[in-house]
Design an enzyme around this catalytic site. Structure first.
Site, mmCIF file in Angstrom:
data_model
loop_
_atom_site.group_PDB
_atom_site.id
_atom_site.type_symbol
_atom_site.label_atom_id
_atom_site.label_comp_id
_atom_site.label_asym_id
_atom_site.label_seq_id
_atom_site.Cartn_x
_atom_site.Cartn_y
_atom_site.Cartn_z
ATOM 1 N N CYS A 134 0.826 -1.222 0.000
ATOM 2 C CA CYS A 134 0.000 0.000 0.000
ATOM 3 C C CYS A 134 0.858 1.270 0.000
ATOM 4 C CB CYS A 134 -0.927 0.019 1.199
ATOM 5 S SG CYS A 134 -0.152 -0.483 2.737
ATOM 6 N N HIS A 247 -3.010 6.345 4.600
ATOM 7 C CA HIS A 247 -1.588 6.643 4.812
ATOM 8 C C HIS A 247 -1.252 8.047 4.302
ATOM 9 C CE1 HIS A 247 -0.957 2.571 5.920
ATOM 10 N NE2 HIS A 247 -0.439 2.082 4.799
#
Ligand code: 2RA
Length: 339
Positions: A134, A247
């Protein structure tokens, strides 16, 4: 008629997001098979007006499955990915099991679609395609358009990674600890050995002999593979922060050719899957909350690296939903390229 699709690990956070993304994007599946561990088998699930029963994952689960989306951990992918390929499925694997295998394409559809162009459905030559980590996906969605224009020679990444990357239980622990701390209670620490609420710490991935952790080395190695450039210098520091599911990453880029910040902003504004949020007057820039549950990765704080002469360095700040573009959406976009 569309492909038959199987989801391996359907009860996990990414597995559930696979279903959301398939529905949001009207993916034209002919049939859907929901697979999970023995523990989850038998659960009923309604999706797009149809009732499904979660089936136990076995070696026979992949008969007549055209596309198998995996997100059940590396050991499940290692065991069942090759079985699914041998049964004729094209596997899109979200685990790290095969990412660095030189025979396996590691794909971000907006970035390196050419890496999977030899793979076709029902061609008799089924295959496995690896979904990048990711933090790699989110970083390269913004860094690659700039790399294509001015050739990145060095990239320095500092990540601020959400709880979702450690799984649904970590998200629950963050919420529980936050309540406990506010109530003056001792925080419950089961997933992480230290307090997570109102704190941050070095990413929980194992530390390697060079002092980096596995998450940081994934960024280094996956970037070189996806850019097909073994010489680009990449270094990273990955931090776990008390944020639920998106994130954030600070990225410093050094280029072989000059690239000024206005040109960089224009390139990013036109890049697929990206939205530029860069309002200096209002001090308004990407945040994890704003990108959560959204497809696009947000980029801002675009500015010339003031520590360098000329326009050979750039700073940017990127946010992306870890479960969506960081995992499930990217995998489904790979599957769409097979149609
Ligand atoms: C993390 N990249 O965020 C991992 C999840 N796969 O911890």
């Amino acid at each position: 008629d569309g492909p038959s699709v199987a989801i391996v690990g359907v009860t996990g956070a990414v597995g559930q997001e696979f279903l959301s993304v398939l529905s949001d994007r009207d993916f034209p599946y002919r049939s859907l098979k929901l697979l999970a561990s023995k523990r989850s088998a038998g659960k009923s699930l309604t999706f797009e007006g149809h009732d499904y029963t979660v089936e136990e994952l076995t070696e026979n689960s992949f008969e007549n499955v055209d596309i198998a989306l995996f997100s059940a951990g590396g050991s499940i992918s290692k065991k069942f990915g090759p079985i699914a390929v041998e049964r004729g499925s094209v596997v899109v694997d979200n685990s790290s099991a095969f990412r660095m295998d030189e025979k396996i394409p590691l794909v971000i559809p907006e970035v390196n679609p050419e890496a999977m162009e030899h793979i076709k459905l029902k061609s008799g030559k089924s295959a496995l395609i690896a979904n990048p980590n990711c933090s790699t996906i989110i970083c390269l969605m913004a860094a690659t358009p700039l790399h294509r224009r001015a050739k990145v020679t060095r990239m320095v990444v500092s990540t601020y990674q959400a709880a979702s990357g450690a799984g649904a239980a970590a998200m629950e622990e963050l919420e529980q600890q936050t309540r406990e701390v506010l109530e003056g209670k001792e925080p419950t620490c089961k997933i992480f050995k230290q307090q997570y609420a109102f704190n941050l710490f070095s990413h929980n991935a194992p530390i390697l002999s060079n002092g980096y952790n596995e998450e940081e080395m994934k960024l280094v190695k996956e970037t070189r593979k996806i850019w097909n450039d073994m010489n680009v210098k990449v270094t990273a520091t990955c931090i776990r922060v008390p944020v639920m599911r998106a994130h954030a990453e600070s990225v410093n880029l050094q280029f072989e050719n000059p690239l000024d910040e206005d040109t960089a902003r224009e390139i990013l504004s036109n890049a697929p899957g990206l939205v530029v949020i860069d309002d200096r007057t209002a001090n308004y820039f990407p945040t994890p909350l704003e990108v959560s549950n959204k497809d696009d990765v947000a980029v801002g704080r675009i500015r010339r690296d003031a520590s360098q002469d000329g326009n050979y360095g750039l700073e940017i700040f990127v946010c992306g939903d870890q479960i969506r573009k960081g995992a499930a959406l990217n995998a489904v976009q790979i599957a769409e390229k097979l149609l």
